[in-house]
Design a protein around this motif. Structure first.
Motif, mmCIF file in Angstrom:
data_model
loop_
_atom_site.group_PDB
_atom_site.id
_atom_site.type_symbol
_atom_site.label_atom_id
_atom_site.label_comp_id
_atom_site.label_asym_id
_atom_site.label_seq_id
_atom_site.Cartn_x
_atom_site.Cartn_y
_atom_site.Cartn_z
ATOM 1 N N GLY A 590 0.810 -1.213 0.000
ATOM 2 C CA GLY A 590 0.000 0.000 0.000
ATOM 3 C C GLY A 590 0.841 1.261 0.000
ATOM 4 N N LEU A 591 0.213 2.354 -0.501
ATOM 5 C CA LEU A 591 0.900 3.644 -0.546
ATOM 6 C C LEU A 591 1.284 4.099 0.865
ATOM 7 N N ASP A 592 0.418 3.760 1.829
ATOM 8 C CA ASP A 592 0.713 4.196 3.197
ATOM 9 C C ASP A 592 2.029 3.615 3.707
ATOM 10 N N ALA A 593 2.321 2.389 3.313
ATOM 11 C CA ALA A 593 3.591 1.787 3.746
ATOM 12 C C ALA A 593 4.758 2.606 3.198
ATOM 13 N N LEU A 594 4.625 3.013 1.934
ATOM 14 C CA LEU A 594 5.689 3.816 1.333
ATOM 15 C C LEU A 594 5.828 5.152 2.073
ATOM 16 N N LYS A 595 4.683 5.742 2.394
ATOM 17 C CA LYS A 595 4.723 7.030 3.114
ATOM 18 C C LYS A 595 5.388 6.859 4.482
ATOM 19 N N LEU A 596 5.100 5.719 5.128
ATOM 20 C CA LEU A 596 5.714 5.489 6.443
ATOM 21 C C LEU A 596 7.224 5.303 6.311
ATOM 22 N N ILE A 597 7.631 4.664 5.233
ATOM 23 C CA ILE A 597 9.071 4.500 5.003
ATOM 24 C C ILE A 597 9.716 5.883 4.858
ATOM 25 N N LEU A 598 9.055 6.759 4.097
ATOM 26 C CA LEU A 598 9.593 8.115 3.918
ATOM 27 C C LEU A 598 9.641 8.847 5.257
ATOM 28 N N HIS A 599 8.616 8.639 6.032
ATOM 29 C CA HIS A 599 8.575 9.273 7.352
ATOM 30 C C HIS A 599 9.729 8.783 8.226
ATOM 31 N N ASP A 600 9.963 7.467 8.191
ATOM 32 C CA ASP A 600 11.079 6.899 8.958
ATOM 33 C C ASP A 600 12.415 7.498 8.518
ATOM 34 N N LEU A 601 12.584 7.594 7.210
ATOM 35 C CA LEU A 601 13.840 8.148 6.697
ATOM 36 C C LEU A 601 14.049 9.566 7.209
ATOM 37 N N GLY A 602 12.958 10.333 7.199
ATOM 38 C CA GLY A 602 13.028 11.719 7.681
ATOM 39 C C GLY A 602 13.475 11.773 9.129
ATOM 40 N N ALA A 603 13.114 10.721 9.892
ATOM 41 C CA ALA A 603 13.493 10.700 11.304
ATOM 42 C C ALA A 603 14.897 10.126 11.484
ATOM 43 N N GLY A 604 15.570 9.811 10.372
ATOM 44 C CA GLY A 604 16.955 9.353 10.472
ATOM 45 C C GLY A 604 17.104 7.840 10.496
ATOM 46 N N VAL A 605 16.001 7.104 10.278
ATOM 47 C CA VAL A 605 16.099 5.641 10.274
ATOM 48 C C VAL A 605 16.767 5.200 8.960
ATOM 49 N N PRO A 606 17.768 4.328 9.025
ATOM 50 C CA PRO A 606 18.381 3.846 7.773
ATOM 51 C C PRO A 606 17.354 3.112 6.911
ATOM 52 N N VAL A 607 17.532 3.205 5.605
ATOM 53 C CA VAL A 607 16.490 2.715 4.692
ATOM 54 C C VAL A 607 16.208 1.228 4.867
ATOM 55 N N ASN A 608 17.267 0.436 5.075
ATOM 56 C CA ASN A 608 17.014 -1.007 5.172
ATOM 57 C C ASN A 608 16.249 -1.355 6.446
ATOM 58 N N VAL A 609 16.452 -0.554 7.479
ATOM 59 C CA VAL A 609 15.677 -0.754 8.716
ATOM 60 C C VAL A 609 14.212 -0.369 8.457
ATOM 61 N N ALA A 610 14.024 0.747 7.771
ATOM 62 C CA ALA A 610 12.658 1.199 7.468
ATOM 63 C C ALA A 610 11.931 0.164 6.614
ATOM 64 N N LEU A 611 12.632 -0.404 5.630
ATOM 65 C CA LEU A 611 12.008 -1.416 4.768
ATOM 66 C C LEU A 611 11.651 -2.653 5.594
ATOM 67 N N GLU A 612 12.555 -3.039 6.437
ATOM 68 C CA GLU A 612 12.335 -4.199 7.321
ATOM 69 C C GLU A 612 11.065 -3.979 8.150
ATOM 70 N N ARG A 613 10.958 -2.756 8.653
ATOM 71 C CA ARG A 613 9.870 -2.441 9.578
ATOM 72 C C ARG A 613 8.523 -2.300 8.877
ATOM 73 N N ARG A 614 8.522 -1.697 7.699
ATOM 74 C CA ARG A 614 7.251 -1.336 7.056
ATOM 75 C C ARG A 614 6.774 -2.342 6.012
ATOM 76 N N THR A 615 7.586 -3.393 5.770
ATOM 77 C CA THR A 615 7.119 -4.473 4.901
ATOM 78 C C THR A 615 7.155 -5.746 5.762
ATOM 79 N N GLU A 616 7.144 -6.880 5.117
ATOM 80 C CA GLU A 616 7.205 -8.095 5.949
ATOM 81 C C GLU A 616 8.644 -8.554 6.144
ATOM 82 N N GLY A 617 9.537 -7.603 6.247
ATOM 83 C CA GLY A 617 10.950 -7.939 6.444
ATOM 84 C C GLY A 617 11.710 -7.820 5.133
ATOM 85 N N LEU A 618 12.971 -7.418 5.269
ATOM 86 C CA LEU A 618 13.768 -7.147 4.076
ATOM 87 C C LEU A 618 14.007 -8.407 3.238
#
Ligand SMILES: [Zn+2]
Length: 869
Positions: A590-618
């Protein structure tokens, strides 16, 4: 007008006193330097060059103990100690050596460097003063290659004119002894320092031919080529490390490149390698601070910065380096803050001034940015970047600015008049669509600069000419783009470019610029496709093959695919794969998952961590994506025979059993069709071409079946069929300019004004500077009852062809006649100036005149003005 800063050309800037001084040294006849123990010394030097620093220390120590004569021994000894970070031993050895060789400039330069690093500014200054005194007093001593280079280095530190140093010391050293690489390296490094990569590359290329086994030479070449030929740069870097695996400058450069490729783990591993060689290596610690910044670890960042600085006070280079790396990865705000810190320590440090100028210009803080660019140029008139910026500022001053509430658009004045409003409309549409979709409220207007001259674009974007492959670049709230005028041979759809770049503005704003390259590009390409099915990239036979051959880059390393791609096609594939990942994430999560990933990045979360968190794992994401991509690849031409046909040695496909028409192979069918076309068998050629379109309608590559089939129809006089085929291609391709032009001609012939309007607009979206498109469009607007659009189109014609636009003036007069008779009259007069016997124009002029008279009978006839619009 600023003078040319190139080291290879003289600068007209007033020269300092050092010129006289350098002349003095050169007046001395050169004498042969000491050649004692040459072979033994060469062997020892080889130990140093191949990274056997400890062995080099042992051998040189033995020579020192045996009181062997010559400054080369202590110089090599101290250099080796410094390589291993043994500053105290190096200090002691230098002090001892200077007792024996008090006149040694090379030792004193190292001594100065050590004092400087230890924060002992006064002693460092005193060494420099002593060097100056020595050169003035005993110039005859310093005429061998190593000493001429050392004198040059010292004079640069004493702020001599770089060009004089180059000519009188480095060039001289090279001529006197062409068998030593020192002078080549000194010249190359000076050019690199002034950002004159072309001159540096020239120098190091010449040096590599002569000294292929010198790691400093190979390393210099790698640096010089990094911005123009990434592959060759990597080769040179690999070679340097092959010769000397402990070559710290090459390892540091490797770290630099790994950080740019967002390969942070590999960068950290290389940092460890450097610190094993030299635990006090300042740049390695600075790079570690950069990594800590990316890992959102402010405490670590601070600690590593402190380690990098060591005891050096007023040393701006560490903050400069950290800031530069942050800016390189789009953290302009944080980068600028570091440059300000660097300048607090040394207000005259030109590199930080120039870098800060660029950061601010990219942040849209133009007033201070330009001021600093001027200041940087004053401080270092030889720096190519600041020279380029100053020249760019002069060019930009001639641009026209168009503004609305959200955008400040700067364009060439004529281009602004022709299609400026269209640019603003497009940007507004992009803003409304994308800001709403991604929940972004823009806090400041976005600056968009469109350059008719590619080199101005490159300087504004990269600080340097080059970057020919880029159409546009976004820094956040600043977008730069090439105007269609700069891409004569290979025009692209500028509307899709601006849409793409504005999408970067959205994602960079959402993440505070903390955006991995691949995700930023992936979203922009994906959003292009969403905005217009023809935009963005789509699956091609080549991409299909790569995907099915497992050539996808793992998502966790996708940004590295943008670094040093083996070919332009590979780079395009990196964009395409990134956009597919985005599409997959949105489809699956969903688009919301992508938006949450962007939000995480903005907060300084590394991208692979954000992907891990907002999908079903990297790991699952990698797996699912690979399946998704394969499915997409398989969907291209499902009935096509994808096997590679056998070819003879001339490249011609070997005939297999069975007629070519029975084949489902694209290459076989295409070759068959082309043979028939070449034999002018138009009717027969239609069959394989129609079959090709059934098998692979997606193929819009340069010699596609649509174009070939349209040719056959045209030759047969089947205009309706030709139109239908070209229309299908036009509906798929975003930039098929010749096809749009042909469709326009056909539409005008059959007076299909709707089709004229559509195709004129297709043309303008690729090349907005063609009068023909506006003429046809204006006519269509008149026929379709759209007078406002017609006026705009005719006005564009006037801008583009002011001297031959007689009909445009007349048509504008007709369109404006009712609402703006004065302008109408002016246009008629302009038409009559060019064509005095233009009867319709005379008639209309008279008519307007009479109407005006009868409407205002009390006034006398107004004199006819000839003022321009
Ligand atoms: Zn992009």
């Amino acid at each position: 007008m600023p003078c040319s800063p190139r080291l290879s050309h003289p600068c007209t800037r007033p020269r300092c006193d050092w010129l006289r001084f350098t002349g003095l040294v050169i007046a001395i006849t050169l004498c042969a330097g000491s050649v004692a123990h040459a072979t033994e010394l060469d062997d020892t030097r080889e130990l140093f060059q191949t990274g056997r620093y400890q062995q080099c220390i042992t051998v040189t120590q033995q020579a020192l103990d045996a009181r062997r004569y010559g400054e080369d021994w202590p110089v090599l000894h101290v250099e080796s100690q410094l390589m291993l970070g043994r500053h105290e031993e190096a200090r002691a050895a230098t002090t001892a050596a200077l007792k024996r060789y008090p006149w040694s400039i090379r030792l004193r330069l190292m001594s100065r460097q050590m004092f400087h690093k230890a924060g002992q500014a006064e002693q460092a200054q005193a060494e420099l003063a002593e060097i100056r005194r020595l050169i003035l007093r005993f110039p005859w001593r310093y005429t061998d290659t190593a000493n001429l280079v050392a004198c040059g280095d010292a004079l640069l530190q004493l702020e001599a004119e770089p060009r004089d140093v180059l000519l009188n010391f480095y060039d001289r050293a090279k001529k006197e002894n062409p068998n030593r690489p020192d002078a080549y390296v000194a010249i190359g490094n000076l050019a690199l320092e002034k950002h004159d990569d072309a001159l540096a590359a020239e120098e190091f290329r010449a040096a590599v031919k002569q000294f292929p086994d010198d790691p400093d030479v190979q390393f210099g070449l790698a640096r010089a080529l990094a911005s123009s030929d990434s592959q060759a740069a990597q080769q040179a870097l690999d070679r340097a490390l092959e010769i000397n695996p402990q070559h710290v400058p090459s390892l540091l450069f490797t770290i630099d490149r790994l950080i740019d490729a967002e390969r942070y783990d590999d960068a950290e591993a290389t940092i460890r390698l450097v610190l094993e060689i030299n635990p006090l290596q300042s740049q390695a610690w600075a790079y570690r601070a950069v990594l800590a910044h990316y890992a959102a670890d402010p405490k670590g960042e601070q600690a590593y910065r402190a380690a990098a600085r060591g005891r050096a006070v007023n040393e701006p280079s560490v903050d400069y380096l950290i800031g530069k790396k942050l800016s390189r990865n789009y953290r302009f705000r944080e980068g600028a803050a570091y440059q300000r810190r660097a300048l607090q320590q040394d207000a005259d440090f030109a590199p930080a001034t120039i870098q800060l100028a660029q950061d601010l210009l990219r942040l849209g803080d133009e007033e201070e940015g330009w001021q600093l660019a001027q200041a940087g140029f004053k401080r270092d008139g030889y720096d190519v970047v600041s020279f380029n910026l100053i020249t760019l500022q002069e060019n930009l001053a001639k641009f026209r600015t168009l503004e609305d509430d959200d955008f400040i658009v700067r364009m060439d004045a004529r281009e602004a008049a022709v299609y400026g409003p269209r640019v603003l409309q497009l940007l507004q549409r992009a803003k409304q669509t994308l800001c709403e979709k991604y929940d972004l409220q823009l806090s400041a207007p976005v600056i968009v600069e469109i350059f008719p001259d590619q080199s101005d674009f490159a300087v504004r974007t990269f600080g340097m000419p080059g970057g020919a492959g880029y159409l546009g670049v976004c820094f956040g709230n600043v977008i730069t783009a090439n105007s269609p005028a700069s891409q004569a041979g290979n025009p692209t759809n500028w509307e899709s470019v601006l849409w793409h770049e504005f999408c970067h503005t959205v994602t960079l704003n959402l993440t505070n610029n903390k955006m991995p390259r691949w995700l930023s590009e992936g979203i922009s390409v994906y959003e292009e496709r969403q905005a217009d099915g023809r935009w963005g990239q789509s699956m091609t036979p080549q991409y299909r093959k790569w995907i099915l051959d497992d050539k996808l880059t793992p998502i966790s390393q996708l940004s590295s695919a943008f670094m040093s791609p083996p070919s332009g096609m590979h780079l395009q594939f990196a964009y395409f794969q990134s956009s597919l990942v985005v599409e997959h994430v949105i489809e699956k999560h969903g688009l919301d998952a992508l938006k949450l990933i962007l939000h995480d990045l903005g907060a300084g979360v590394p991208v692979n961590v954000a992907l891990e968190r907002r999908t079903e794992g990297l790991a699952k994401l990698e797996n699912d994506f690979a399946k998704f991509a394969r499915k997409r690849a398989m969907a291209l031409g499902p009935d096509v025979d994808w096997t590679e046909p056998r070819r003879d040695e001339t490249g011609i496909i070997e005939a297999d059993a069975g007629a070519p028409l029975d084949s489902k192979n694209i290459a076989v069918l295409t070759e068959h069709a082309k043979t028939l076309l070449a034999a002018e068998q138009w009717e027969s050629a239609k069959q394989p071409l129609q079959k090709l379109l059934e098998l692979l309608p997606e193929d819009i590559s340069s010699e596609n079946a649509y174009v070939l089939l349209a040719t056959a129809h045209r030759q047969l006089g089947e205009t309706d069929q030709e139109t239908a085929v070209l229309e299908k291609l036009a509906a798929r391709s975003p930039d098929a300019l010749p096809v749009y032009l042909r469709l326009l001609t056909l539409a005008v012939e059959r007076q299909d004004w709707k089709a004229v309007e559509i195709n004129a607009n297709r043309i303008i979206s690729v090349n907005p500077l063609l009068p023909r498109a506006y003429n046809a469009w204006a006519r269509a607007c008149r026929e379709l009852g759209k007078p406002v659009a017609a006026v705009a189109a005719y006005q564009a014609v006037l801008e583009l062809e002011p001297h031959v636009a007689i009909d445009a003036h007349y048509q504008l007069a007709r369109l404006l006649h009712k609402n703006d008779p004065q302008s109408a009259k002016n246009h008629l007069l302009r038409a009559l100036e060019e064509a005095p016997r233009f009867r319709e124009a005379h008639r209309l002029l008279l008519k307007i005149h009479r109407e005006q008279k009868s409407a205002e009978p009390q006034e006398s006839a107004e004199p006819i003005e000839t003022k321009a619009d």
